[in-house]
Design a protein around this motif. Sequence first.
Motif, PDB file in Angstrom:
ATOM      1  N   GLY A 190       0.785  -1.217   0.000  1.00 46.50           N
ATOM      2  CA  GLY A 190       0.000   0.000   0.000  1.00 46.50           C
ATOM      3  C   GLY A 190       0.821   1.273   0.000  1.00 46.50           C
ATOM      4  N   ASP A 191       2.103   1.178   0.359  1.00 50.12           N
ATOM      5  CA  ASP A 191       2.963   2.364   0.352  1.00 50.12           C
ATOM      6  C   ASP A 191       3.629   2.602  -0.987  1.00 50.12           C
ATOM      7  OD1 ASP A 191       4.647   0.214   0.333  1.00 50.12           O
ATOM      8  OD2 ASP A 191       5.829   0.814   2.076  1.00 50.12           O
ATOM      9  N   GLY A 192       3.270   1.797  -2.001  1.00 51.68           N
ATOM     10  CA  GLY A 192       3.858   1.972  -3.313  1.00 51.68           C
ATOM     11  C   GLY A 192       5.183   1.266  -3.503  1.00 51.68           C
ATOM     12  N   ARG A 193       5.647   0.535  -2.496  1.00 53.45           N
ATOM     13  CA  ARG A 193       6.899  -0.198  -2.614  1.00 53.45           C
ATOM     14  C   ARG A 193       6.611  -1.661  -2.962  1.00 53.45           C
ATOM     15  NH1 ARG A 193      10.310   1.941   2.696  1.00 53.45           N
ATOM     16  NH2 ARG A 193      10.293   4.178   2.135  1.00 53.45           N
ATOM     17  N   TYR A 194       7.473  -2.215  -3.794  1.00 51.53           N
ATOM     18  CA  TYR A 194       7.288  -3.598  -4.214  1.00 51.53           C
ATOM     19  C   TYR A 194       7.712  -4.564  -3.116  1.00 51.53           C
ATOM     20  CZ  TYR A 194       6.140  -2.494  -9.056  1.00 51.53           C
ATOM     21  OH  TYR A 194       5.522  -2.053 -10.197  1.00 51.53           O
ATOM     22  N   VAL A 195       6.905  -5.583  -2.945  1.00 49.24           N
ATOM     23  CA  VAL A 195       7.247  -6.671  -2.030  1.00 49.24           C
ATOM     24  C   VAL A 195       8.159  -7.666  -2.744  1.00 49.24           C
ATOM     25  CG1 VAL A 195       6.316  -8.546  -0.620  1.00 49.24           C
ATOM     26  CG2 VAL A 195       5.070  -6.367  -0.799  1.00 49.24           C
ATOM     27  N   LEU A 196       7.881  -7.957  -3.997  1.00 52.86           N
ATOM     28  CA  LEU A 196       8.729  -8.861  -4.778  1.00 52.86           C
ATOM     29  C   LEU A 196       8.590  -8.544  -6.258  1.00 52.86           C
ATOM     30  CD1 LEU A 196       6.729 -11.305  -6.110  1.00 52.86           C
ATOM     31  CD2 LEU A 196       6.700 -12.004  -3.740  1.00 52.86           C
ATOM     32  N   ASN A 197       9.659  -8.862  -6.975  1.00 52.28           N
ATOM     33  CA  ASN A 197       9.747  -8.707  -8.430  1.00 52.28           C
ATOM     34  C   ASN A 197       9.458  -7.286  -8.894  1.00 52.28           C
ATOM     35  OD1 ASN A 197      10.432 -11.395  -8.661  1.00 52.28           O
ATOM     36  ND2 ASN A 197       8.398 -12.075  -9.255  1.00 52.28           N
ATOM     37  N   GLY A 198       9.940  -6.305  -8.141  1.00 51.64           N
ATOM     38  CA  GLY A 198       9.755  -4.916  -8.518  1.00 51.64           C
ATOM     39  C   GLY A 198      11.010  -4.316  -9.120  1.00 51.64           C
ATOM     40  N   ASP A 199      10.842  -3.174  -9.769  1.00 47.06           N
ATOM     41  CA  ASP A 199      11.962  -2.415 -10.328  1.00 47.06           C
ATOM     42  C   ASP A 199      12.795  -3.256 -11.293  1.00 47.06           C
ATOM     43  OD1 ASP A 199      11.218  -0.198  -8.728  1.00 47.06           O
ATOM     44  OD2 ASP A 199      12.272  -1.091  -7.029  1.00 47.06           O
ATOM     45  N   TRP A 200      12.101  -4.113 -12.072  1.00 40.86           N
ATOM     46  CA  TRP A 200      12.732  -4.903 -13.128  1.00 40.86           C
ATOM     47  C   TRP A 200      13.753  -5.914 -12.597  1.00 40.86           C
ATOM     48  CZ3 TRP A 200      10.666  -4.354 -17.913  1.00 40.86           C
ATOM     49  CH2 TRP A 200       9.903  -3.205 -18.148  1.00 40.86           C
ATOM     50  N   ALA A 201      13.634  -6.270 -11.329  1.00 45.00           N
ATOM     51  CA  ALA A 201      14.519  -7.274 -10.730  1.00 45.00           C
ATOM     52  C   ALA A 201      13.674  -8.449 -10.259  1.00 45.00           C
ATOM     53  CB  ALA A 201      15.306  -6.684  -9.559  1.00 45.00           C
ATOM     54  N   VAL A 202      14.098  -9.675 -10.574  1.00 44.26           N
ATOM     55  CA  VAL A 202      13.361 -10.879 -10.203  1.00 44.26           C
ATOM     56  C   VAL A 202      13.825 -11.345  -8.838  1.00 44.26           C
ATOM     57  CG1 VAL A 202      12.817 -13.253 -10.844  1.00 44.26           C
ATOM     58  CG2 VAL A 202      13.087 -11.513 -12.621  1.00 44.26           C
ATOM     59  N   SER A 203      12.900 -11.484  -7.918  1.00 43.65           N
ATOM     60  CA  SER A 203      13.207 -11.882  -6.550  1.00 43.65           C
ATOM     61  C   SER A 203      13.369 -13.391  -6.451  1.00 43.65           C
ATOM     62  CB  SER A 203      12.096 -11.428  -5.602  1.00 43.65           C
ATOM     63  OG  SER A 203      11.838 -10.044  -5.739  1.00 43.65           O
ATOM     64  N   PRO A 204      14.157 -13.874  -5.490  1.00 44.99           N
ATOM     65  CA  PRO A 204      14.299 -15.326  -5.321  1.00 44.99           C
ATOM     66  C   PRO A 204      13.057 -15.914  -4.680  1.00 44.99           C
ATOM     67  CG  PRO A 204      15.525 -14.159  -3.623  1.00 44.99           C
ATOM     68  CD  PRO A 204      15.029 -13.114  -4.572  1.00 44.99           C
ATOM     69  N   PRO A 205      12.752 -17.186  -4.958  1.00 45.78           N
ATOM     70  CA  PRO A 205      11.635 -17.830  -4.262  1.00 45.78           C
ATOM     71  C   PRO A 205      11.869 -17.813  -2.761  1.00 45.78           C
ATOM     72  CG  PRO A 205      12.384 -19.156  -6.126  1.00 45.78           C
ATOM     73  CD  PRO A 205      13.403 -18.078  -5.936  1.00 45.78           C
ATOM     74  N   GLY A 206      10.799 -17.754  -2.015  1.00 41.80           N
ATOM     75  CA  GLY A 206      10.914 -17.731  -0.561  1.00 41.80           C
ATOM     76  C   GLY A 206       9.661 -17.152   0.067  1.00 41.80           C
TER      77      GLY A 206
END
Length: 427
Positions: A190-206
């Motif tokens: 809700g604050d506009g920040r990505y929890v995962l896979n944001g800013d063109w970067a793929v997050s690791p599973p977890g």
Amino acid sequence: MDSAPLFPRPRLFQNLLLFLWALLNCGLGVSAQGPGEWTPWVSWTRCSSSCGRGVSVRSRRCLRLPGEEPCWGDSHEYRLCQLPDCPPGAVPFRDLQCALYNGRPVLGTQKTYQWVPFHGAPNQCDLNCLAEGHAFYHSFGRVLDGTACSPGAQGVCAFAGYWNVTLIPEGARHIRVAHRSRNHLALMGGDGRYVLNGDWAVSPPGTYEAAGTHVVYTRDTGPQETLQAAGPTSHDLLLQVLMQEPNPGIEFEFWLPREHYSPFQARVQALGWPLRQPQPRGVEPQPPAAPAVTPARTPTLAPDPCPPCPDTRGRAHRLLHYCGSDFVFQARVLGRHRQAQETRYEVLIQLVYKSRSPLRAREYVWAPGHCPCPMLAPHRDYVMAVQRLVSPDGTQDQLLLPHSGYARPWSPAEDSRIRLAARRCPS
């Protein structure tokens, strides 16, 4: 005579700062309402093609304060651009992209090939190119924006970043999201920040913490991605998809207390996002216990009443198919799908014993009939001998497991037998 001071006294500065702080605090201290605001659209890009049909795109950004909802509408818009017809003899756009790899070493070897478009692969927006004079094709990634999907088609391929899927509202429980593609699910708080896979970067599973719950993110080589969370969420979450290829569909569901469902419907419709199926389901305020969160698996198929297969055991059968095949490899069966009069297996190749041309890590193996012999079970490893069939016009390229062919469960003993067969084939 005393002159007036050139600058106000420090106390006047302090009072002015206090006034401005109070003004801003009054305006921003309360919970922000409504959606954010869009920046102006940037100019349309040039047409992706120099002649004929192409596409141009323009974009804008959403400016949001903490607590504000996502902006209404889309961040990108596309429009077709129709330029004068290409002159006779002009190289088509897709042909030109394949030709860029002519004479260049690829596939991890020093061999070079001449490449032409191949239109028989599953994803039409990949740059699939057939090696001229050879019975294999290779995918060089996705095509450039504006490339026609297929010869004579009106549709064109276009992708651009993050696209909204749905709003997951405060109070949601039993959240499940899944899809199968090379795209990536993205989750924004809700604050506009990505929890995962944001800013063109793929997050690791977890496991990720978001909105007061734990979100379990899994990704396998399917490629399949899942998001699961027990909830309830303490804040809204925005589900997006980072597009890299055409979207084949995203399945999602969550439960809401009955009194929250109608307000959620109104908000989603106001945002311009039609409710997709399956819709969030209204439940009683005390829902059943959340199901255990486990990584998604490809469902096994129920056994069908197929007649028994003929006996194909024996050294002679193994030697016959090994020597007469184009490929022999160890592979894990990831899934099985029946269509028309064929059965298609999706396999993950783990070890190659024999290969007449390059193989990809993931391939489709086709078998004739709805009851192929032998029948391969998902999630098991096999040693199999297959043939490559390319249609005369180059539109179909298949790995075929013949009826009553060679496909046996992998074991150390079978590995030894197949290596022995390799030494006995006539040169």
